[in-house]
Design a protein around this motif. Structure first.
Motif, PDB file in Angstrom:
ATOM      1  N   UNK A  14       0.849  -1.190   0.000  1.00  0.00           N
ATOM      2  CA  UNK A  14       0.000   0.000   0.000  1.00  0.00           C
ATOM      3  C   UNK A  14       0.886   1.241   0.000  1.00  0.00           C
ATOM      4  N   UNK A  57       2.716  -1.731   6.935  1.00  0.00           N
ATOM      5  CA  UNK A  57       4.092  -1.244   7.014  1.00  0.00           C
ATOM      6  C   UNK A  57       4.450  -0.455   5.753  1.00  0.00           C
ATOM      7  N   UNK A  78       2.457   1.070   3.784  1.00  0.00           N
ATOM      8  CA  UNK A  78       1.720   2.338   3.821  1.00  0.00           C
ATOM      9  C   UNK A  78       2.397   3.344   4.745  1.00  0.00           C
ATOM     10  N   UNK A  79       2.806   2.878   5.925  1.00  0.00           N
ATOM     11  CA  UNK A  79       3.426   3.793   6.887  1.00  0.00           C
ATOM     12  C   UNK A  79       4.776   4.301   6.375  1.00  0.00           C
ATOM     13  N   UNK A  80       5.569   3.411   5.767  1.00  0.00           N
ATOM     14  CA  UNK A  80       6.867   3.841   5.246  1.00  0.00           C
ATOM     15  C   UNK A  80       6.681   4.878   4.138  1.00  0.00           C
ATOM     16  N   UNK A  92       4.209   6.899   3.844  1.00  0.00           N
ATOM     17  CA  UNK A  92       3.773   8.159   4.458  1.00  0.00           C
ATOM     18  C   UNK A  92       4.964   8.895   5.059  1.00  0.00           C
ATOM     19  N   UNK A  93       5.922   8.139   5.594  1.00  0.00           N
ATOM     20  CA  UNK A  93       7.141   8.745   6.118  1.00  0.00           C
ATOM     21  C   UNK A  93       7.879   9.475   4.989  1.00  0.00           C
ATOM     22  N   UNK A 111       6.151  12.748   4.230  1.00  0.00           N
ATOM     23  CA  UNK A 111       6.494  13.834   5.167  1.00  0.00           C
ATOM     24  C   UNK A 111       7.906  14.346   4.914  1.00  0.00           C
ATOM     25  N   UNK A 112       8.819  13.431   4.574  1.00  0.00           N
ATOM     26  CA  UNK A 112      10.183  13.871   4.267  1.00  0.00           C
ATOM     27  C   UNK A 112      10.167  14.777   3.036  1.00  0.00           C
ATOM     28  N   UNK A 158       9.165  18.357   3.733  1.00  0.00           N
ATOM     29  CA  UNK A 158      10.147  19.198   4.419  1.00  0.00           C
ATOM     30  C   UNK A 158      11.445  19.363   3.636  1.00  0.00           C
ATOM     31  N   UNK A 203      -0.704   8.922  -0.380  1.00  0.00           N
ATOM     32  CA  UNK A 203      -1.272   7.579  -0.248  1.00  0.00           C
ATOM     33  C   UNK A 203      -2.463   7.367  -1.176  1.00  0.00           C
ATOM     34  N   UNK A 204      -3.115   8.435  -1.623  1.00  0.00           N
ATOM     35  CA  UNK A 204      -4.192   8.283  -2.598  1.00  0.00           C
ATOM     36  C   UNK A 204      -3.682   7.584  -3.858  1.00  0.00           C
TER      37      UNK A 204
END
Lengths: 310, 295
Positions: free
Chosen positions: A52, A109, A111-113, A115-116, A119-120, A123, A233-234
């Motif tokens: 994902x 996991x 998906x979360x990676x 998303x990380x 965010x990176x 910034x 993520x979309x």
């Protein structure tokens, strides 16, 4: 076998004449997403690992390729190569972490990676945050072919897609691909037969990420910009939807799914606004509830049924 | 003014409190996910969307019907729970025999539908919801000001989490639930209506999300995107904690909220990503999760 060759020949012919029938940029977008979905399908459809987080590879490759071409003034072929390599490296990192868990955790996991990474990218100084990386020149391929011309670019994109598709096709039908399918069908048995399952999964993940990256870098070249949308993520959800709609684990399904979804989004965007998301969600729900084999899968099943009764 | 590692104590305590507030939301949502996963083997992607819906129910009932905060706190979970039961009966129940991943895909689709509808109706900018007057203002603790509403969020969500734990671990109903999680067919053979329990479990799990949504409404802005921003972090929390234990989910949620709060003080650039970094560390050191057991 000859019938299969004929089918692919017809598809290639359709690809060759497509810019005369439709807006070339739209067809290029379809090709990029078709490659993206085929790459995703290699992992999810054939190895049975639901990622994902594939948007991270699409987005990363776009940023790296765009940065190389615009800031470092690399030629486009090097931009594409660097983008693909960056996605492959990221794929290795994600893969090493995610294959430590299976099933539903694997999906969470990835998906979360992803998303990380998102965010990176928000910034990081080189991505231009909300504005994205804009005005990337297309340049000249190998110093000769001017890609600013849409038709020239179209045939380059078609060539990239065809080569990548051939590679995927070759992988699926190789002994390596057979082992991947064995892992999907019965992981315990694959282990007991002596295959190093983790290594196979990781390799499949890296290959899938690299090809997704190639799609992302190519897409960046077509639109001349890289944005956060590609890493959101979309987008990861979209590629799942394309593959599901077309048919998970079928060779042609992701292509069909990508063509339908991209065209649909293009047609609906100015008519229904933000309701596009709702329509995508509805397609998701309908696919999962009544249409799990997808378009190509259903046609295949129908064909086999008819051939069986005859 | 006293300082800790060069940071004023007051700023540190303030961020710690905010961390606890965020942690309370993580705890409530990951608890709901864990309860649902235990019974249905489904990861409920729509959890964030239903949390957002809880906040919107509170906002709409105040705006259109004049129903205040305290009634919303009761009304929203009930409505969200009823919607959950509807979803379970009409869609999810057909997926139990299939690969668990289809449940994830279906609820992902539902999340898109719910989020898209609210975005179409209310746009993406946040809507304000005022803190009820009983909870407005702050306590002066001498060394810091503690906003009453933040204290209320932490207290009430902890209470709800512990009540849930008590119900599952210490009551007869909870024993049936645990039995049905362990072995549904055998439990059914003993005459317990397992499909009914599955339905109620899903309803209860999403009602927790609805409750969290109402709690969040005055603290954050009510926005259609509030759910999806939160749910992915909660997924990371779930990976870190593992879904095997109820108390584990609660502790992991609170703990990560606090870690996030501290990161905001000492290294603000990483505050959005710190939970994911913790997830990476946990995957490297203890892949099954802090409280997890490999199935």
């Amino acid at each position: 076998m000859s019938r299969q060759t004929l089918g692919y020949g017809l598809l290639l012919l359709l690809g060759l004449v497509a810019p005369a029938l439709a807006y070339p940029i739209l067809v290029m977008k379809v090709l990029c997403f078709a490659l993206f979905a085929c790459a995703f399908n290699l992992l999810t459809g054939f190895t049975g690992l639901l990622s994902f987080g594939h948007a991270a590879f699409l987005g990363t490759a776009g940023y790296v390729a765009g940065h190389a071409i615009k800031i470092w003034q690399f030629p486009p072929e090097w931009g594409l190569l660097l983008g693909t390599l960056a996605a492959a490296a990221l794929g290795w990192l994600f893969g090493v972490l995610a294959i430590r868990r299976a099933g539903i955790y694997f999906a969470m996991i990835t998906l979360a990676l992803a998303q990380m990474m998102y965010f990176i990218f928000i910034q990081a100084p080189f991505t231009g945050a909300e504005d994205g990386l804009q005005g990337v020149p297309r340049g000249r391929l190998f110093g000769v072919l001017d890609l600013a011309d849409d038709i020239n670019l179209y045939y380059v994109v078609l060539a990239i897609f065809t080569l990548a598709f051939w590679l995927i096709h070759r992988t699926i039908h190789s002994p390596f691909g057979q082992v991947l399918k064995a892992i999907r069908e019965n992981e315990a048995r694959a282990i007991s037969l002596g295959y190093d399952v983790a290594k196979y999964k990781l390799l499949a993940f890296v290959l899938s990420a690299a090809l997704a990256g190639l799609a992302g870098a190519t897409k960046m070249l077509v639109f001349r910009f890289a944005t956060l949308t590609d890493a959101h993520w979309h987008t990861s959800g979209e590629v799942v939807l394309m593959t599901l709609l077309g048919g998970m684990g079928t060779v042609l399904g992701p292509m069909a799914g990508a063509a339908i979804i991209v065209t649909l989004q293009d047609q609906l965007a100015d008519k229904v606004g933000s309701l596009v998301t709702v329509i995508m969600g509805l397609i998701f729900v309908v696919c999962v509830l009544v249409f799990r084999r997808g378009i190509v899968g259903e046609i295949g099943a129908l064909y086999r049924k008819m051939a069986g009764t005859r | 003014m006293s300082e800790v590692f060069g940071v004023p104590l007051q700023a540190l305590l303030g961020q710690l409190m905010l961390g606890l507030v965020n942690g309370s939301f993580y705890a409530m949502l990951s608890l709901g996910l864990a309860v649902i996963f235990g019974m249905l083997n489904i990861i409920n992607f729509a959890h964030g969307a239903l949390y957002m819906m809880g906040a919107f129910i509170a906002w709409m009932s105040l705006e259109y019907l004049g129903i205040g905060y305290w009634w919303s706190l009761l009304l929203a979970p009930v409505l969200v729970g009823m919607l959950g039961i509807l979803i379970e009966r009409s869609m999810l129940q057909w997926l139990y025999k299939l690969d668990h991943l289809y449940g994830l895909l279906l609820t992902f689709g539902l999340a898109l539908i719910i989020e898209g509808l609210f975005r179409d109706l209310f746009g993406v900018s946040g809507l304000p919801y005022t803190i009820p007057e009983e909870l407005a203002g702050a306590f002066n603790l001498g060394f810091m000001f503690l906003p009453k509403y933040r204290a209320w969020i932490v207290l009430s969500s902890l209470t709800v989490c512990l009540l849930t734990w008590f119900m599952i671990e210490k009551t007869r109903l909870g024993a049936y639930l645990r039995a049905a999680t362990e072995n549904p067919r055998l439990t059914q053979a003993f005459g317990i209506n397992v499909p009914l329990m599955v339905m109620l479990t899903y309803g209860f799990g999403v009602a927790l999300a609805g409750f969290a949504g109402v709690l969040a409404a005055p603290a954050l802005q009510v926005s259609p995107l509030m759910g999806s921003n939160l749910i992915i972090v909660v997924f990371a929390v779930v990976v870190i904690g593992g879904m095997g234990s109820i108390l584990g989910s609660i502790l992991t949620g609170l703990g990560l909220g606090v870690i996030e709060g501290l990161t905001k003080v000492f290294y603000p650039e990483a505050s959005a990503t710190v939970v994911f970094f913790v997830m990476v560390l946990v995957l490297l050191l203890r892949p099954a999760g802090l409280f997890g057991r490999e199935k």
